[in-house]
Design a protein around this motif. Sequence first.
Motif, PDB file in Angstrom:
ATOM      1  N   THR A 188       0.828  -1.202   0.000  1.00  0.00           N
ATOM      2  CA  THR A 188       0.000   0.000   0.000  1.00  0.00           C
ATOM      3  C   THR A 188       0.865   1.257   0.000  1.00  0.00           C
ATOM      4  O   THR A 188       0.539   2.244  -0.675  1.00  0.00           O
ATOM      5  CB  THR A 188      -0.941  -0.014   1.215  1.00  0.00           C
ATOM      6  OG1 THR A 188      -1.870  -1.105   1.082  1.00  0.00           O
ATOM      7  CG2 THR A 188      -1.718   1.289   1.326  1.00  0.00           C
ATOM      8  N   GLY A 193      -0.908  -0.491  -4.186  1.00  0.00           N
ATOM      9  CA  GLY A 193      -1.683  -1.522  -3.520  1.00  0.00           C
ATOM     10  C   GLY A 193      -3.059  -1.040  -3.125  1.00  0.00           C
ATOM     11  O   GLY A 193      -3.423   0.128  -3.299  1.00  0.00           O
ATOM     12  N   SER A 195      -6.085   0.243  -0.855  1.00  0.00           N
ATOM     13  CA  SER A 195      -6.158   1.188   0.255  1.00  0.00           C
ATOM     14  C   SER A 195      -6.375   0.411   1.551  1.00  0.00           C
ATOM     15  O   SER A 195      -6.901  -0.708   1.542  1.00  0.00           O
ATOM     16  CB  SER A 195      -7.312   2.164   0.036  1.00  0.00           C
ATOM     17  OG  SER A 195      -8.555   1.481   0.132  1.00  0.00           O
ATOM     18  N   VAL A 285      -7.504   1.518  -4.920  1.00  0.00           N
ATOM     19  CA  VAL A 285      -6.049   1.656  -4.800  1.00  0.00           C
ATOM     20  C   VAL A 285      -5.725   3.003  -4.171  1.00  0.00           C
ATOM     21  O   VAL A 285      -6.341   4.023  -4.512  1.00  0.00           O
ATOM     22  CB  VAL A 285      -5.393   1.533  -6.186  1.00  0.00           C
ATOM     23  CG1 VAL A 285      -3.895   1.823  -6.109  1.00  0.00           C
ATOM     24  CG2 VAL A 285      -5.614   0.138  -6.758  1.00  0.00           C
ATOM     25  N   LYS A 287      -3.077   5.097  -0.810  1.00  0.00           N
ATOM     26  CA  LYS A 287      -2.392   5.003   0.479  1.00  0.00           C
ATOM     27  C   LYS A 287      -3.293   5.344   1.656  1.00  0.00           C
ATOM     28  O   LYS A 287      -2.994   4.979   2.786  1.00  0.00           O
ATOM     29  CB  LYS A 287      -1.190   5.959   0.500  1.00  0.00           C
ATOM     30  CG  LYS A 287      -0.117   5.623  -0.526  1.00  0.00           C
ATOM     31  CD  LYS A 287       1.048   6.593  -0.407  1.00  0.00           C
ATOM     32  CE  LYS A 287       2.112   6.309  -1.468  1.00  0.00           C
ATOM     33  NZ  LYS A 287       3.268   7.234  -1.344  1.00  0.00           N
TER      34      LYS A 287
END
Length: 288
Positions: A188, A193, A195, A285, A287
């Motif tokens: 992530t 990656g 969330s 996707v 962070k």
Amino acid sequence: MTTALPPRAGRRCHNALNPLHSTLYFSPDLDREFGALGFTDQSAMRLAARSAALGAVGAGTVAATFYNYNHELLARHLPAVWETASPADVLAARLRTVDATLRRLLGEDAVSSPEMAEAAVLALRATEACTRHARPLYSAHADLPVPEAPHLAYWYAATLLREHRGDGHLAALLTVGLDPVEALASHTATGKGMSPRWVLGSRGWKRADWDAATERLRERGILDADGELTEAGTALRDELELQTDRLDAAPYEHLGAAGVERLTELGRGFLMTAAVAGAFPADLVGKA
């Protein structure tokens, strides 16, 4: 004579094919088909859909082969899901889901196009060089028959290539020393990656598990105080993917540079069409 593959060509091809396989798990067609079998829980549906090729297995087998799922989540549904429907019935419903999903996302013209038939031939040719040893999810899927319809054969071949790379990726994760939640959190942090919300919702981990994993990554110098990858963390993730590339090289070397380039081109076209049609959640996707 086969031309040497450009660097990361296999990975780029995988990245074009793998997401189309994954449309299954976000499809309303899955809820309909599996609901008709008697499933009412979405987690149970998705766990059954991916693990059915292994047979009527329990939580331990799936924890080992999926790597980053919480065993507690798996134990709530496995092996109980096989009382709702047999693996054979689940696999048949999965293929019906794929058929409906691809027709809806890509359109009838694309599904029946010469390009789809070409992509299926190329992807299946690549799978000829896949290997079974230490690759349980790939090997289980390789025992299934190849569907006759080109779009289903393409999806099936993409599944084989996905699981072949995935099984190798697990070996690489062990080599670099990332446990299940650390693997998810560091992925992530790359920005590529899922969330945290999607990870926690689908893999069965709690926020405390995530926070503990990120703290361990900070202590190892992989994440900084803000949760971003450090230089060492970036190098570790790069090495992880390079190890995975090496373990997954055979299918793409077998297909050859021209074949890999063409399959990547076709796969990206289908994937873009599916994405524009709403195949994936907008917040999947990221962070945050």
